[in-house]
Write an enzyme that holds these catalytic residues in place. Structure first.
Site, short mmCIF file in Angstrom:
data_model
loop_
_atom_site.label_atom_id
_atom_site.label_comp_id
_atom_site.label_asym_id
_atom_site.label_seq_id
_atom_site.Cartn_x
_atom_site.Cartn_y
_atom_site.Cartn_z
N GLY A 74 -47.73 -5.83 -25.08
CA GLY A 74 -48.38 -6.91 -25.82
C GLY A 74 -48.67 -6.34 -27.26
CE1 TYR A 75 -47.48 -1.72 -26.92
CE2 TYR A 75 -45.45 -1.33 -28.14
CZ TYR A 75 -46.36 -0.87 -27.10
OH TYR A 75 -46.46 0.22 -26.52
CB THR B 243 -39.47 -9.37 -23.94
OG1 THR B 243 -39.40 -9.54 -25.23
CG2 THR B 243 -38.32 -9.53 -23.23
CD GLU C 112 -40.54 0.20 -28.06
OE1 GLU C 112 -41.82 0.54 -27.98
OE2 GLU C 112 -40.26 -0.79 -28.06
#
Lengths: 402, 366
Positions: free
Chosen positions: A127-128, A161, A243
């Site tokens: 949840g960025y 997502t 990431e």
């Protein structure tokens, strides 16, 4: 410098066959077809089956749910999973978030969650991005306010997502609006079953499903906080570096950058287009003969160059090469490239049509190419531009409405 | 489904772009050598011919220059990966020495036993004519203005041509020792190979030339980029360094990205030519075409970022700009190389190949 073949001894060959057999049994044509239609990125049975083999966290010892794989076996597994196109989206985010959990959560918490994560029962999403924020994740507005032993969350996140397939969201919140931008952030692992959370599906034209997630007076016990209050930026960096492929050890097997994963999509379209073009030749395609050869050569060149491009630059080249390359392939193939799966005349089961849409997300997700160009510029030693919102938290002009 | 299976069964290869101890030693040695021995003043002094005999002697004394007689000191001839590392450092400072021509021609001669006996003038640089020679037709040959010995494909035979003096210099934008060269009667001629073998050896040498030129171009971009970055850090506009502005920083980032990608592509092509030449495929040509593009755009951006000052003769960026094409054009049009690569790839994907052996895509003019 070494690009030689990796010699597989008998146990590794057996392992490779074992993985092949697993994929043949579990990654069915039906699952792949459903994925193309839904873009959900997930199949529960497949994910659990992976977990039952210990392959969600393959390097972990068997006692805690892993498979105790050596690095080479883990690499074989990873290569084959990728090639199979198995819809396993939560795998990447779950592994990333786990890095932060292991480092920042209490030992008891880690011990309790480890087997559940390894089995596939517990999955994490990210949840960025705030609706107004995009790639500027340190500018998060979603508020978390302390009320005794719990926190009250209000706000919204975009592009969460996999939220529909996960149990927890690794959430970046604003806990001190008066502190400098990066210092007023706190990370939480929020149960997605919490009252006040609403997940709304968002469709991309790349065919993927993502989500907007709304948080209205969501109450989260303090034990779900990850790391210290207002120290969210340090906590975030563990999975973010992963990431972005920053500072990772390499054993000479791994991809040079995140961009390599993007390029596989271009390669899929290229693999579908090339025999088609070769069989028809320039007489039956829109291109002039020498132009056809030239552009195929150019696409090949860009794929080869982007394949080995390192770091942040590789991520950019991988994405931009993919977009340019698929667009060039559509030019060469002509209107047949626009026929989707299921339409008579579609090439490679609609591969080019799909990839042309899908490719457009690659310059955006996991940080836009502008973010990465900024990273490359700093690595060159160029100075940062001191913009008003670089260090200071700027409050939103409007509060997001439901 | 078939594609998936093919991908799953593809062989596993290392993707290791790290330098081992020996490679790192080569890189570090020649980084230092060229930095110390070749400041830009030396590059300017060597103009317009573009040859510094003293620098060439010093470079030869390091043992890095392949011996045309195949008797390299220390036993083992340097690999193409090593030569590419040296070429990059050479390119970074625009060193005016015919290293690339000499290295690939020496490697060619070392493959041909007859050259050992018939003798190449010892201690002199040698070079390669890129285009096949018919009759007495002349051509511009890289480095022939400083080399008496030229290996050429003459009427389908590979011939070593030794003259009394190097060819006349053709003054050129890149300040390279381009020679206006042709076969003449007073040359001593040594036949090295004939027919298909001659063409194979010549083509291999050209591939190596393009590969090492690609490495030198990577170095050229590195040198030009450093000048532009240093300028962008100190030059200010409206109160900030221009390098902080994305119009500048992103442009320079793109130069760096292309340079890094080109370097790794060169290394991969070099490794395959060293270890699995049959698998090298189109890589050397693709590396050359990509490096040419990176050099063209890189040198242009490096000048542009420095504005009018970068456009002056006094600016070292002018040296880089003039060589970005002046060096690379010698290897042929990258567009032709890409077209040929594309034809090969289409042929491999099932396009018709006539008996002549030239892959042809249907509709392509014969």
């Amino acid at each position: 410098v070494n690009f030689g073949t990796v010699a597989l001894d008998d146990p590794h060959q057996r392992f490779a066959r074992d993985v092949d057999a697993f994929l043949a049994a579990h990654v069915t044509t039906e699952i792949l077809g459903l994925e193309r239609d839904s873009g959900d990125g997930f199949d529960e049975r497949l994910y659990r089956a992976l977990g039952s083999r210990g392959w969600i966290m393959p390097r972990w010892p068997a006692e805690v749910g892993g498979a105790g794989l050596d690095p080479l076996s883990a690499h074989i597994l990873s290569v084959k999973l990728t090639a199979s196109r198995a819809p396993l989206n939560p795998l990447g985010t779950t592994r990333m978030v786990w890095e932060a959990i292991e480092r920042y959560m209490p030992a008891g918490w880690v011990a309790e969650f480890r087997p559940k994560v390894a089995a596939g029962a517990v999955r994490f999403c990210l949840g960025y991005s705030d609706p107004e924020g995009g790639s500027d994740i340190a500018g998060a507005h979603l508020r978390a306010v302390r009320r005794g032993g719990t926190w009250l969350l209000n706000g919204a996140k975009m592009f969460t997502t996999g939220a529909q397939n996960c149990q927890y969201v690794f959430l970046i919140t604003r806990t001190d609006p008066d502190a400098p931008k990066h210092r007023g952030l706190t990370m939480f692992l929020v149960p997605l079953s919490s009252p006040g959370i609403e997940i709304q599906a968002i469709r991309t034209f790349g065919g993927e499903r993502t989500n907007a997630v709304y948080y209205t007076d969501v109450s989260v016990p303090d034990r779900y906080r990850v790391g210290a209050v207002d120290d969210g930026w340090s906590v975030l960096h563990t999975p973010l570096d992963q990431e972005h492929h920053v500072g990772q050890e390499t054993d000479g097997l791994q991809d040079q950058s995140l961009g390599r994963a993007f390029l596989r999509h271009l390669e899929a379209a290229y693999t579908a287009a090339l025999p088609w073009l070769a069989a028809r030749g320039a007489e039956e395609t829109p291109s002039a003969p020498s132009a056809l050869c030239y552009r195929v050569g150019e696409i090949a060149m860009e794929i080869e160059a982007a394949t080995g491009a390192p770091g942040a630059g590789g991520r950019i080249l991988g994405a931009e090469t993919t977009i340019r390359g698929v667009a060039a392939l559509t030019d060469l193939v002509g209107v047949a490239a626009m026929l989707p799966r299921g339409v008579p005349g579609a090439i490679g089961d609609g591969e080019i049509e799909f990839m042309h849409r899908f490719a457009q997300g690659t310059t955006i997700y996991a940080g836009t190419t502008e973010v990465f160009r900024g990273i490359v510029a700093r690595q060159l030693g160029l100075p940062d531009l001191d913009l008003p919102g670089r260090r200071k938290y700027l409050r939103p002009q409007t509060i997001p409405q439901r | 489904m078939d594609d998936r299976k093919a991908a799953m069964n593809a062989e596993l290869r290392y993707q290791d772009y790290s330098l081992d101890d020996e490679e790192e030693a080569v890189r570090a040695t020649f980084e230092r050598f060229f930095r110390v021995e070749c400041p830009s003043s030396r590059v300017r002094e060597a103009e317009p011919v573009g040859f510094d005999p003293r620098l060439w002697e010093k470079l030869a004394a390091t043992g890095a220059v392949p011996d045309p007689l195949g008797g390299d000191a220390g036993g083992e001839a340097p690999t193409l990966v090593h030569l590419a590392l040296i070429a990059e450092e050479l390119g970074r400072v625009l060193a005016p020495v015919p290293f690339i021509s000499h290295a690939v021609t020496a490697r060619l001669l070392a493959r041909v036993t007859s050259a050992r006996d018939d003798g190449v003038p010892a201690g002199e640089p040698i070079t390669l004519a890129h285009r096949p020679v018919t009759g007495t037709g002349r051509q511009l040959v890289p480095d022939a203005a400083v080399c008496r010995s030229v290996v050429a494909l003459v009427d389908d035979e590979l011939v070593l041509c030794v003259s009394g003096r190097p060819a006349p210099h053709a003054r050129n934008q890149g300040s390279t020792p381009l020679g206006d060269w042709g076969v003449s009667h007073d040359m001593r001629r040594v036949r090295l190979a004939g027919g298909a073998e001659a063409r194979r050896l010549h083509e291999l040498a050209l591939r190596e030339w393009r590969l090492l030129m690609a490495a030198a171009l990577v170095g050229l971009v590195r040198g030009a980029l450093r000048l532009a970055v240093d300028f962008a850090k100190t030059r200010t506009t409206m109160g900030v360094p221009i390098g902080a502005l994305q119009g500048i920083s992103f442009q320079l980032a793109d130069v760096a990205i292309a340079m890094d990608a080109a370097r790794h592509l060169v290394w991969r092509a070099a490794w395959f030519m060293d270890h699995e030449p049959a698998q090298a495929g189109q890589l050397p040509g693709l590396a050359y075409a990509y490096a040419c593009r990176a050099a063209t755009t890189g040198a242009v951006s490096a000048v542009h970022v420095q504005g009018g000052l970068g456009f002056t003769v006094e600016a070292d960026s002018s040296l880089y700009f003039r060589r970005s094409k002046g060096w690379s054009l010698l290897g042929g049009d990258p567009g032709v190389i890409l077209t040929q690569a594309g034809a090969q790839l289409l042929a491999a994907a099932g396009a018709r190949i006539p008996e002549a052996g030239t892959p042809v895509v249907r509709g392509l003019p014969q």
